[in-house]
Design an enzyme around this catalytic site. Structure first.
Site, PDB file in Angstrom:
ATOM      1  N   ASP A   1       0.525  -1.505   0.085  1.00 12.54           N
ATOM      2  CA  ASP A   1      -0.015  -0.165   0.495  1.00 12.54           C
ATOM      3  C   ASP A   1       1.128   1.223  -0.555  1.00 12.54           C
ATOM      4  O   ASP A   1       2.299   1.626   0.989  1.00 12.54           O
ATOM      5  CB  ASP A   1      -0.840  -0.269   1.644  1.00 12.54           C
TER       6      ASP A   1
ATOM      7  N   ASP B   1      -4.401   4.172   2.555  1.00 12.72           N
ATOM      8  CA  ASP B   1      -5.669   3.591   3.358  1.00 12.72           C
ATOM      9  C   ASP B   1      -6.212   2.456   3.722  1.00 12.72           C
ATOM     10  O   ASP B   1      -7.034   1.687   3.640  1.00 12.72           O
ATOM     11  CB  ASP B   1      -6.735   3.950   1.734  1.00 12.72           C
TER      12      ASP B   1
ATOM     13  N   ASP C   1      -1.531  -1.249  -3.397  1.00  9.22           N
ATOM     14  CA  ASP C   1      -2.446  -0.497  -5.410  1.00  9.22           C
ATOM     15  C   ASP C   1      -0.675  -0.345  -6.158  1.00  9.22           C
ATOM     16  O   ASP C   1       0.129  -0.973  -5.739  1.00  9.22           O
ATOM     17  CB  ASP C   1      -2.294   1.023  -4.786  1.00  9.22           C
TER      18      ASP C   1
ATOM     19  N   ASP D   1      -5.991 -10.262 -15.732  1.00  6.83           N
ATOM     20  CA  ASP D   1      -7.057 -11.377 -15.157  1.00  6.83           C
ATOM     21  C   ASP D   1      -8.043 -11.237 -16.110  1.00  6.83           C
ATOM     22  O   ASP D   1      -8.949  -9.313 -15.315  1.00  6.83           O
ATOM     23  CB  ASP D   1      -7.405 -11.446 -13.500  1.00  6.83           C
TER      24      ASP D   1
ATOM     25  N   ASP E   1     -10.804 -16.220 -15.863  1.00  6.61           N
ATOM     26  CA  ASP E   1     -11.269 -16.508 -14.750  1.00  6.61           C
ATOM     27  C   ASP E   1     -12.563 -17.294 -15.146  1.00  6.61           C
ATOM     28  O   ASP E   1     -13.782 -17.022 -15.690  1.00  6.61           O
ATOM     29  CB  ASP E   1     -11.993 -15.168 -14.135  1.00  6.61           C
TER      30      ASP E   1
ATOM     31  N   GLU F   1      -9.633 -20.453 -16.578  1.00  7.08           N
ATOM     32  CA  GLU F   1      -9.791 -20.643 -15.692  1.00  7.08           C
ATOM     33  C   GLU F   1     -10.773 -22.417 -16.241  1.00  7.08           C
ATOM     34  O   GLU F   1     -11.517 -22.077 -16.257  1.00  7.08           O
ATOM     35  CB  GLU F   1     -10.272 -20.166 -14.244  1.00  7.08           C
TER      36      GLU F   1
ATOM     37  N   HIS G   1      -4.708 -17.102  -4.723  1.00 10.72           N
ATOM     38  CA  HIS G   1      -5.270 -16.121  -4.408  1.00 10.72           C
ATOM     39  C   HIS G   1      -6.240 -17.246  -3.821  1.00 10.72           C
ATOM     40  O   HIS G   1      -7.237 -16.841  -2.934  1.00 10.72           O
ATOM     41  CB  HIS G   1      -5.625 -15.161  -5.052  1.00 10.72           C
ATOM     42  N   ASP G   2      -7.331 -18.325  -4.435  1.00 10.83           N
ATOM     43  CA  ASP G   2      -7.897 -19.045  -3.774  1.00 10.83           C
ATOM     44  C   ASP G   2      -7.797 -20.071  -2.826  1.00 10.83           C
ATOM     45  O   ASP G   2      -8.764 -21.402  -2.366  1.00 10.83           O
ATOM     46  CB  ASP G   2      -9.062 -19.568  -4.749  1.00 10.83           C
TER      47      ASP G   2
END
Ligand code: NOJ
Length: 582
Positions: free
Chosen positions: A59, A63, A67, A136, A238, A292, A358-359
């Protein structure tokens, strides 16, 4: 149903990597002749892909959300890993029901992540360092806040109506469809405005796009070209295997939801859509693409990726990543799965090799041993495996350090929408909440999304604000800054292993032969190309384990080992890993 939700994290995120138009400008080794499809040299076959979850990487503005400027500030770190390609999870405008997998504008950048100028600077910075960028693309569904959907739901007469799947109420209740993310698992949502139901395989805020509509397809291909014209190097598609649907919506047999993939994947015309996409987009650019889902069989996977079909380039199969369970897993099963997939693709097609994304929860917590005594050594062992198999390795941010599961205890600490919906679902049906909490502690994808651990300062150097997801407290001793200083760290081992792979095409293309097949503790195999032969030895257990290869190791040269003293006999120390030149 609970098992099913947890299984989603496995299924969803298996991909087929589509690669095409990888021309010789990008492939310095292309001139070498090939014997089979899978020894036909391509840059994307030789690449190591590093996946960045932008929300959690770095970041820059305080926040608490990662990013693009944050990623830019870490480009030299990424370069230092030796990886060739970055895969960025979605960064488009989104109301963030599913952290960007619900896109409201495919041609803009999510406010949390920055601006288009930041994106251009990121792409430039990557390219200056010789690193490619895969984006993605979420094309099975959009956000319900996308202009297309707003128009589509406004009237049955809207020209956007057929961009989505609607079922008019007067036809009766639509045939049941299972939703992976919905609190009731009902994929049809009734909308009073036009007295009709819309289809959403994922959450209610992720309505499914209607790929049967040629206008929609044209719009999507234009979006893809917009990004390709900007100079990106690849696409990850995806949940794409779900995109094609039988829009007569036949009734599925009862219990279909226990195996919904069989009913959802590889619908009618999927291959036509991919061929069209290839023709319209991939073939016009020098891009690698990633989608995917590899279907339900080797035949499906081959039909998606065999080069002469001009659809996709690389299969990313779930079966391997699915093996880890809270109660553990059997190594012979693990070996059997990876060997079977390797042999199915030995002559034709190409595979991705991965055990995390990430899953999923964290690599070392699922497949290694995240206890203090074995975390480091087992993470190195897994790196040795992933970077010595045939196929393109995918490494998820933080796994190069051996980052571990967060293991939150309170539901309030979780942020993942499907997990929170399933929690509610379990409460609604009077499910076993204690069991559910224990399962998500091991499997929830938030485990793999905690902030990147840069240093030991507050919030691991990820943000000066409050992180969107709690930082793992082990950042105090498990972080980049400390591992940089230690030549034997997990991070430095990862770098060495990447280098070894890059210097030895045998580790990319070489023939794979499994040894000592039934050994319950040790995974041993050779990789062989031309005159080079390597032996890979991996002890998957926390005890000394003996192997029986019949190979005389006395004159063999150890190229890399996760122990500081080299292998002395056919007994491997806990989680010992070595690559040996024979
Ligand atoms: C698969 C993605 O990998 C996952 O993160 C997402 O939640 C679903 N598709 C829905 O887009």
């Amino acid at each position: 149903m609970l098992k099913q939700l947890l299984h989603i994290t496995t299924f969803l995120f298996t991909a087929v990597l589509l690669c095409s138009s990888c021309n010789s400008a990008n492939n310095k080794t292309e001139t070498q002749s090939s014997v089979t499809d899978s020894t036909d040299r391509k840059w994307w076959k030789e690449a190591v892909v590093y996946q960045i979850y932008p929300r959690s990487f770095k970041d820059s503005d305080g926040d608490g959300i990662g990013d693009l400027t944050g990623i830019i500030s870490k480009l030299d770190y990424i370069k230092s890993l030796g990886v060739d390609v970055i895969w960025l999870n979605p960064i488009y405008s989104s109301p963030n029901d599913d952290n960007g997998y619900d896109v409201s504008d495919y041609r803009n950048i999510m406010k949390d992540f920055g601006t288009m100028q930041d994106f251009d600077a990121l792409l430039k910075g990557l390219h200056e360092r010789g690193i490619k960028l895969v984006m993605d693309f979420v094309l099975n569904h959009s956000s319900d806040e996308h202009e297309w959907f707003k128009q589509s739901r406004s009237s049955r007469a809207s020209k956007y109506r057929d961009y989505y799947h609607w079922w008019n109420k007067e036809k009766g209740t639509p045939p049941a469809r299972y939703s992976l993310f919905d609190v009731n698992h009902d994929a049809w949502k009734y909308d009073t405005l036009t007295n009709a139901y819309y289809l959403h395989y994922f959450s209610r805020k992720q309505p499914d796009l209607n790929w049967e509509n040629p206008t929609l397809r044209r719009e999507v291909f234009d979006i893809m070209k917009f990004w390709a014209d900007k100079g990106i190097d690849g696409f990850r598609l995806d949940a794409f295997q779900f995109s094609a649907k039988d829009t007569t919506f036949p009734v599925f047999p009862s219990g279909y939801e226990k195996n919904f993939v069989q009913y959802y994947a590889m619908g009618p015309h999927l291959h036509d859509y991919l061929k069209e996409m290839n023709q319209q987009v991939f073939s016009k650019y020098n891009v690698m693409s990633v989608a995917e889902g590899a279907g339900n069989s080797f035949e499906d996977a081959h039909n998606l990726v065999d080069a002469d079909r001009k659809e996709l380039g690389m299969a990313y199969a779930f079966e391997g990543v699915d093996i880890a369970k809270p109660e553990g897993y059997s190594l012979p099963h693990f070996k059997e799965v990876f060997s079977r997939w390797d042999s199915a693709f030995a002559e034709k097609g190409w595979l991705a090799i991965f055990l995390a994304n990430h899953d999923q929860a964290r690599l070392v917590s699922r497949f290694g041993n995240d206890s203090a005594a074995f975390r480091d050594v087992s993470a190195k062992m897994l790196a040795t495996f992933l970077l010595s198999m045939r196929g393109t390795p995918y490494y998820y941010y933080g796994d190069e350090l051996g980052m571990t599961n967060a293991g939150f205890n309170k539901i309030e600490d979780y942020k993942d929408m499907p997990t929170l919906n399933e929690y509610q679902h379990q409460k609604n049906i009077g499910g076993d909440i204690k069991k559910f909490m224990a399962e998500i502690k091991f499997s929830c994808r938030d485990n793999g999304r905690t902030p990147m651990q840069w240093d030991s300062s507050t919030n691991a150097g990820f943000t000066r604000g409050k992180p969107w997801l709690q930082t793992n407290s082990n950042h105090a001793y498990l972080n980049v800054a400390m591992q940089e200083k230690n030549p034997n760290s997990c991070l430095n081992y990862f770098r060495k292993m990447v280098k070894l792979r890059k210097e030895n095409p045998a580790l990319v293309y070489g023939k794979y032969t499994l040894l000592d097949k039934d050994n319950p503790d040790v995974y041993a195999y050779t990789r062989e190309l031309n005159n080079k032969k390597f032996l890979v030895l991996l002890n998957f257990k926390s005890k000394n384990s003996t192997l029986h290869t019949g190979i005389d190791l006395s004159k063999a040269k150890t190229l890399i080992s996760n122990y500081t003293t080299v292998l002395a006999s056919e007994t491997l120390r806990p989680y010992e890993a070595a690559v040996i030149e024979l």
